[in-house]
Write an enzyme that holds these catalytic residues in place. Structure first.
Site, PDB file in Angstrom:
ATOM      1  N   VAL A   1      57.991  40.907  71.410  1.00 59.39           N
ATOM      2  CA  VAL A   1      58.041  42.177  72.130  1.00 59.39           C
ATOM      3  C   VAL A   1      59.462  42.356  72.648  1.00 59.39           C
ATOM      4  O   VAL A   1      60.161  41.360  72.873  1.00 59.39           O
ATOM      5  CB  VAL A   1      57.034  42.187  73.299  1.00 59.39           C
TER       6      VAL A   1
ATOM      7  N   VAL B   1      56.316  36.667  66.334  1.00 61.65           N
ATOM      8  CA  VAL B   1      55.741  37.933  66.791  1.00 61.65           C
ATOM      9  C   VAL B   1      56.302  38.191  68.176  1.00 61.65           C
ATOM     10  O   VAL B   1      56.031  37.444  69.114  1.00 61.65           O
ATOM     11  CB  VAL B   1      54.204  37.867  66.825  1.00 61.65           C
TER      12      VAL B   1
ATOM     13  N   TRP C   1      50.956  37.544  71.081  1.00 58.73           N
ATOM     14  CA  TRP C   1      50.622  38.370  72.241  1.00 58.73           C
ATOM     15  C   TRP C   1      49.250  39.000  72.028  1.00 58.73           C
ATOM     16  O   TRP C   1      48.940  39.498  70.958  1.00 58.73           O
ATOM     17  CB  TRP C   1      51.672  39.464  72.435  1.00 58.73           C
TER      18      TRP C   1
ATOM     19  N   TYR D   1      68.131  30.936  78.508  1.00 57.31           N
ATOM     20  CA  TYR D   1      67.216  30.318  77.546  1.00 57.31           C
ATOM     21  C   TYR D   1      67.840  29.082  76.909  1.00 57.31           C
ATOM     22  O   TYR D   1      67.169  28.071  76.686  1.00 57.31           O
ATOM     23  CB  TYR D   1      66.814  31.337  76.472  1.00 57.31           C
TER      24      TYR D   1
ATOM     25  N   CYS E   1      58.401  39.675  79.838  1.00 55.87           N
ATOM     26  CA  CYS E   1      59.530  39.473  78.945  1.00 55.87           C
ATOM     27  C   CYS E   1      60.740  40.307  79.353  1.00 55.87           C
ATOM     28  O   CYS E   1      60.631  41.527  79.497  1.00 55.87           O
ATOM     29  CB  CYS E   1      59.098  39.852  77.525  1.00 55.87           C
TER      30      CYS E   1
END
Length: 365
Positions: free
Chosen positions: A144, A142, A109, A207, A76
């Site tokens: 990171v 969720v 994750w 993105y 990421c």
């Protein structure tokens, strides 16, 4: 600048996307999971948990060595910012690190890289468990990077925009001797301006292009990406770093997209007007940073490629991971030192990577 308040640094959009698509850094449970990638319009939602870990503990989370765990995926780009910042500032002994499997499933994750599939410090199988411990029946994305309070197992924050700024400004008592100033006060206004443009057009722009569902969306996003890259190339033609003569937060944020560009964004996200390696300035700039301690030693190309090509099944239904590009070029001479500049200012490079945090050979040139 023609940016909304939500695009401003410090008030930026969060690190997971909206109801159906998630970008490269989170998941949205209950809305199609991995199969939704590339099939729904891309949006990026605000971070749900925006608490800060601060020196004075004003949000209830005081800076304290050993209390928190940073959870990342090396795949990421948003989490990679935190990895680079943590290394440069020497926070490894103060803030432990958990690394998630690059192949997330629809439950979030997961810690399948660790023995028994559990994070060895938090004892959880999925990062979603820390989110649920913070907010009962939490059902949104969720993502990171995430900072988790070890004693309670509760998520503290997933606000990627502020996590690294906090490392630079709130965790100073725990910085290593010789740590660089990544967010110098006298340059913050310029750094914020540069980062806002980079965020909108490059970090987030790839993105928007990659997950576009209409031709016009894709073309608009792609135009933004390359217009900004061309402007950055001109800016960096006669200066080694984006702001001032040392590495700052702005360089970290641009690097984490550039290092992924040819490996995934050029082909997988169709940002293919040209490759990074075809722009002599940006390619040299990216190699300079990659070869600087604290940058390339956090990059895992194996995790990056496997995540994007195997998780985004709406874009790549076969889940085949390309064999290229050749990574050897990342180690070739860049000659950027001829422009001057002092990478760490009055400070020093970080020490060796802790043995348990070294990138496996499969992920390095």
């Amino acid at each position: 600048m023609s940016r909304t308040d939500e695009d401003r640094i410090g008030h930026g959009n969060g690190d997971h996307t909206g109801s159906n698509a998630t970008g490269g850094d989170g998941d949205d449970r209950g809305d199609g999971g991995n199969t939704a990638y590339g099939r729904t319009t891309f949006t990026r939602s605000k971070s749900h948990f925006a608490d800060r870990v601060t020196a004075d503990g004003r949000d209830g989370w005081p800076v304290e060595a050993g209390r928190y765990r940073l959870i990342v995926s090396r795949a990421c780009p948003w989490a990679s910012r935190a990895l680079v910042s943590r290394r440069l500032l020497g926070l490894e002994s103060a803030l432990s690190l958990g690394i998630a499997d690059p192949i997330q499933d629809d439950r979030s994750w997961r810690f399948t890289l660790d023995p028994d599939g559990r994070d060895p410090v938090l004892g959880i199988r999925y990062l979603s468990e820390a989110y649920d411990a913070r907010e009962r029946e939490y059902s949104a994305g969720v993502s990171v990077p995430a900072i988790v309070d070890i004693p309670s197992g509760r998520l503290v924050t997933n606000d990627f925009q502020k996590i690294t700024l906090g490392f630079a400004t709130e965790w100073t008592a725990l910085h290593r001797p010789g740590a660089p100033d990544l967010y110098p006060e006298q340059l913050r206004e310029e750094i914020d301006e540069v980062m806002a443009d980079v965020y909108h057009d490059v970090n987030n722009g790839v993105y928007r292009a990659g997950f576009a569902t209409r031709q016009s969306e894709y073309e608009g996003a792609c135009a933004d990406v390359f217009r900004r890259l061309e402007a950055l190339s001109k800016r960096l033609a006669d200066r080694r770093y984006l702001v001032g003569d040392t590495i700052t937060e702005a360089d970290i944020r641009l690097f984490t997209t550039l290092v992924r560009f040819d490996a995934v964004y050029h082909g997988h996200f169709k940002c293919n007007r040209w490759k990074l390696a075809e722009d002599s300035v940006l390619w040299a700039y990216a190699r300079d940073l990659y070869q600087t301690p604290g940058f390339g030693d956090t990059v895992d190309f194996d995790h990056i490629k496997r995540h994007y090509y195997r998780v985004h099944t709406g874009i790549n239904p076969t889940r085949i991971v390309p064999v290229g590009p050749d990574l050897a070029g990342w180690l070739t001479p860049h000659h950027r030192h001829e422009l001057g500049g002092r990478p760490f200012g009055d400070g020093t490079p970080p020490g060796p990577v802790p043995p348990d945090e070294q990138v496996a050979a499969a992920g390095r040139p």
